[in-house]
Design an enzyme around this catalytic site. Sequence first.
Site, short mmCIF file in Angstrom:
data_model
loop_
_atom_site.label_atom_id
_atom_site.label_comp_id
_atom_site.label_asym_id
_atom_site.label_seq_id
_atom_site.Cartn_x
_atom_site.Cartn_y
_atom_site.Cartn_z
N GLU A 37 0.89 -1.32 0.05
CA GLU A 37 -0.01 -0.08 -0.01
C GLU A 37 1.01 1.28 0.02
OE1 GLU A 37 -2.87 -0.12 2.99
OE2 GLU A 37 -3.68 -2.18 2.04
N CYS A 87 2.95 -16.77 -0.15
CA CYS A 87 2.92 -16.56 -1.84
C CYS A 87 4.38 -16.13 -2.00
CB CYS A 87 1.85 -15.62 -2.21
SG CYS A 87 0.22 -16.14 -1.61
N GLU A 102 9.49 -7.74 -3.92
CA GLU A 102 9.41 -9.09 -3.15
C GLU A 102 10.35 -8.92 -1.60
OE1 GLU A 102 7.86 -11.43 -3.85
OE2 GLU A 102 7.14 -11.45 -5.82
P1 TGC Z 1 5.95 -11.62 11.45
O1 TGC Z 1 5.21 -11.31 12.69
O2 TGC Z 1 7.46 -12.20 11.24
O3 TGC Z 1 5.13 -12.81 10.62
C1 TGC Z 1 3.52 -12.70 10.24
C2 TGC Z 1 3.28 -13.98 10.10
O4 TGC Z 1 3.57 -14.61 8.85
C3 TGC Z 1 4.46 -15.80 9.15
N1 TGC Z 1 5.57 -15.41 7.95
C4 TGC Z 1 5.67 -16.03 7.06
N2 TGC Z 1 5.03 -17.11 6.53
C5 TGC Z 1 5.30 -17.85 5.21
N3 TGC Z 1 6.48 -17.30 4.61
C6 TGC Z 1 6.94 -16.26 5.07
N4 TGC Z 1 8.09 -15.86 4.49
C7 TGC Z 1 6.79 -15.72 6.36
N5 TGC Z 1 7.23 -14.68 7.07
C8 TGC Z 1 6.52 -14.68 7.99
C9 TGC Z 1 4.96 -15.62 10.55
O5 TGC Z 1 5.22 -17.05 10.93
C10 TGC Z 1 3.86 -15.31 11.24
O6 TGC Z 1 2.75 -16.35 11.27
P2 TGC Z 1 1.61 -16.42 12.55
O7 TGC Z 1 0.67 -17.55 11.90
O8 TGC Z 1 2.43 -16.88 13.58
O9 TGC Z 1 0.84 -15.26 12.52
O10 TGC Z 1 5.39 -10.43 10.30
P3 TGC Z 1 6.06 -9.18 10.65
O11 TGC Z 1 4.74 -8.11 10.35
O12 TGC Z 1 6.97 -8.57 11.62
O13 TGC Z 1 6.92 -9.02 9.06
C11 TGC Z 1 8.07 -9.51 8.81
C12 TGC Z 1 8.46 -9.12 7.44
C13 TGC Z 1 9.25 -7.67 7.71
C14 TGC Z 1 9.79 -10.09 7.11
C15 TGC Z 1 7.56 -9.23 6.26
O14 TGC Z 1 6.46 -8.51 6.48
C16 TGC Z 1 7.99 -9.09 4.90
O15 TGC Z 1 8.53 -9.95 4.14
N6 TGC Z 1 8.09 -7.68 4.58
C17 TGC Z 1 8.61 -7.39 2.95
C18 TGC Z 1 7.20 -7.19 1.98
C19 TGC Z 1 7.41 -7.94 0.75
O16 TGC Z 1 8.38 -8.55 0.60
N7 TGC Z 1 6.27 -7.30 -0.11
C20 TGC Z 1 6.17 -7.68 -1.29
C21 TGC Z 1 5.15 -7.25 -2.20
S1 TGC Z 1 4.88 -8.55 -3.50
C22 TGC Z 1 5.91 -7.57 -4.55
O17 TGC Z 1 6.56 -7.11 -4.50
C23 TGC Z 1 5.38 -8.48 -5.97
S2 TGC Z 1 6.60 -7.92 -7.17
C24 TGC Z 1 6.08 -8.84 -8.30
C25 TGC Z 1 7.02 -9.05 -9.75
O18 TGC Z 1 6.72 -8.27 -10.62
O19 TGC Z 1 7.72 -10.14 -9.85
P1 FAD Z 2 9.76 1.21 2.16
O1 FAD Z 2 9.21 -0.07 2.89
O2 FAD Z 2 9.19 2.38 2.45
O3 FAD Z 2 11.45 1.13 2.45
C1 FAD Z 2 12.24 2.22 2.05
C2 FAD Z 2 13.49 1.87 2.62
O4 FAD Z 2 13.47 1.50 3.91
C3 FAD Z 2 14.23 0.72 1.95
O5 FAD Z 2 15.53 0.84 1.62
C4 FAD Z 2 13.87 -0.54 3.14
O6 FAD Z 2 14.88 -1.58 2.97
C5 FAD Z 2 14.18 0.31 4.22
N1 FAD Z 2 13.53 -0.30 5.32
C6 FAD Z 2 12.09 -0.23 5.57
N2 FAD Z 2 12.00 -1.20 6.76
C7 FAD Z 2 13.31 -1.27 7.25
C8 FAD Z 2 13.59 -1.96 8.52
N3 FAD Z 2 12.94 -2.54 9.40
N4 FAD Z 2 14.94 -1.65 8.73
C9 FAD Z 2 16.02 -1.25 7.89
N5 FAD Z 2 15.43 -0.69 6.73
C10 FAD Z 2 14.08 -0.47 6.47
N6 FAD Z 2 3.72 -5.08 -4.49
C11 FAD Z 2 2.88 -5.79 -4.51
O7 FAD Z 2 2.12 -6.03 -3.62
N7 FAD Z 2 2.51 -6.38 -5.59
C12 FAD Z 2 3.03 -6.32 -6.67
O8 FAD Z 2 2.78 -7.04 -8.12
C13 FAD Z 2 4.45 -5.48 -6.86
N8 FAD Z 2 5.05 -5.22 -7.82
C14 FAD Z 2 6.05 -3.98 -7.82
C15 FAD Z 2 6.68 -3.82 -9.00
C16 FAD Z 2 7.58 -2.89 -9.00
C17 FAD Z 2 8.31 -2.62 -10.24
C18 FAD Z 2 8.07 -2.37 -7.78
C19 FAD Z 2 9.21 -1.16 -8.02
C20 FAD Z 2 7.46 -2.65 -6.64
C21 FAD Z 2 6.29 -3.71 -6.67
N9 FAD Z 2 5.64 -3.93 -5.39
C22 FAD Z 2 4.43 -4.84 -5.56
C23 FAD Z 2 6.07 -3.42 -4.18
C24 FAD Z 2 7.12 -3.80 -3.43
O9 FAD Z 2 7.14 -5.01 -3.02
C25 FAD Z 2 7.70 -2.79 -2.45
O10 FAD Z 2 8.12 -1.56 -3.19
C26 FAD Z 2 8.66 -3.20 -1.43
O11 FAD Z 2 8.36 -4.38 -0.77
C27 FAD Z 2 9.15 -2.22 -0.57
O12 FAD Z 2 8.09 -1.39 0.02
P2 FAD Z 2 8.58 0.26 -0.27
O13 FAD Z 2 8.76 0.55 -1.84
O14 FAD Z 2 7.21 0.98 0.29
O15 FAD Z 2 9.82 0.86 0.51
#
Ligand code: TGC
Ligand code: FAD
Length: 389
Positions: free
Chosen positions: A136, A242, A367
């Site tokens: 978001e 996922c 991711e």
């Molecule tokens: P936390 O309290 O650690 O965990 C909450 C619940 O989730 C479970 N969990 C997982 N389960 C499966 N796989 C994982 N990798 C998991 N990580 C955590 C955990 O066990 C817990 O479960 P439960 O049942 O006990 O409630 O959560 P937190 O809020 O402290 O956050 C942890 C953190 C920072 C690692 C996580 O939120 C995170 O990975 N943040 C990064 C967000 C992210 O990667 N966003 C991606 C959006 S999608 C995208 O970018 C698509 S790009 C697509 C493309 O074009 O290819």
């Molecule tokens: P922020 O979370 O605001 O982070 C900003 C900076 O702060 C980063 O350097 C980060 O590493 C740092 N930071 C944040 N928290 C911490 C911490 N605890 N400690 C130290 N440093 C920290 N999302 C979807 O849901 N679906 C999609 O299909 C998807 N596609 C995408 C496609 C593109 C081209 C891009 C650029 C992004 C996409 N995303 C999607 C979103 C993407 O997953 C987010 O951009 C990403 O997870 C980072 O979030 P943010 O950009 O809000 O950065």
Amino acid sequence: MFQPHDYLMLDELISEENKLARDAIRDWVKQEVTPIIEESAQKHETSIKILKGLGEIGAYGPNIPVEYGGGGMDEIGYGVIMQELERGDSGVRSMASVQTSLVMYPINRFGSEEQKKKYLPKLATGEWIGCFGLTEPDYGSNPGGMITNFVDDGDHVILNGAKMWITNSPLADIGVVWAKDEEGKVRGLIVEKGMKGYTAPEIENKWSLRTSATGEMIFEDVRVPKENILPGVVGLRGPLSCLNKARYGIAWGAVGAAMDCYDSALRYSKERIQFGKPIAQFQLQQKKLAEMITEITKAQLLIWRVGTLLDKGKATPAHISMAKRNNVEMALKIARESRQVLGAMGITGEFPMMRHMMNLESVITYEGTHDVHLLITGHDITGLNAFTC
Ligand code: TGC
Ligand code: FAD
């Protein structure tokens, strides 16, 4: 034209079936992607022909069960397909990995039988394109804070909120959207194009992933039938599961982008003459090339091992984080270094390095950012959670 490199004969670690699939995708990328991708990137256009073509070649859901239209392959098979697609372009791999890991996977794992039958076969062929709404405007690395929510309305729910940076949202027929219910619990909902109050405007003027459409998802009192809620999961665990799948595919894909850069630099360095010699004969250029193939080979071994563990049900999310973080950084460094081998020619669209480099600037952020994956490894090895400190 790209020539594959397999310095440590790692092909011996891949099954015949997976090699056949990889080689078929490699040929398709050479024929359908390479000739048009540079122009597509320069024009900031998503190729609908490629988007649909990925369905024809089985790149949507290769690891989803055959009964729902998938390929029934193992995770190494999925990985080598992502590698070949990203050799072509990260935006093309994004199309396939979002559809497979972020749309088909949650429906297959958490969906009802009716949802699986309704959505998966059409997603597998590319008749329908999907997207995944987690991030978001105010909640990126910390998706647990999401504001998007729904309230009960009889046999429907009313969805409000906004998602940002969503791959394929402007083109998508359906979206798997993560939102909080009235108790604040995260649920997955399938939102369909055309639902009243749902819009998905495109984010313009990106310098990265210009062949892939990225957009918002805006929900203003959208009435979603309750039958579109994924019944099989409650909580942040749902979307994060996922991400494991998609991050794994990215770690393979990054190897493909790096291979393309290395291959282009190697061939150019043998042909480019300066001071009466091919520049490949100079030690400084050999150092660059030798380090590139070393890093690619290490990254291949790392992701092959994670894939093997995944197929045995032994890979942890932290293993996957290590591979995503290492391999994307490796590819980004190789894109920059290989660009330098080409001198001025490296900045042109005749060679793929600048395109890969700019793409990888997104891949290192989405991711889970490079920092987030380091902190996941840090948590895993110390037992101490830096996100809650
Ligand atoms: P936390 O309290 O650690 O965990 C909450 C619940 O989730 C479970 N969990 C997982 N389960 C499966 N796989 C994982 N990798 C998991 N990580 C955590 C955990 O066990 C817990 O479960 P439960 O049942 O006990 O409630 O959560 P937190 O809020 O402290 O956050 C942890 C953190 C920072 C690692 C996580 O939120 C995170 O990975 N943040 C990064 C967000 C992210 O990667 N966003 C991606 C959006 S999608 C995208 O970018 C698509 S790009 C697509 C493309 O074009 O290819
Ligand atoms: P922020 O979370 O605001 O982070 C900003 C900076 O702060 C980063 O350097 C980060 O590493 C740092 N930071 C944040 N928290 C911490 C911490 N605890 N400690 C130290 N440093 C920290 N999302 C979807 O849901 N679906 C999609 O299909 C998807 N596609 C995408 C496609 C593109 C081209 C891009 C650029 C992004 C996409 N995303 C999607 C979103 C993407 O997953 C987010 O951009 C990403 O997870 C980072 O979030 P943010 O950009 O809000 O950065």
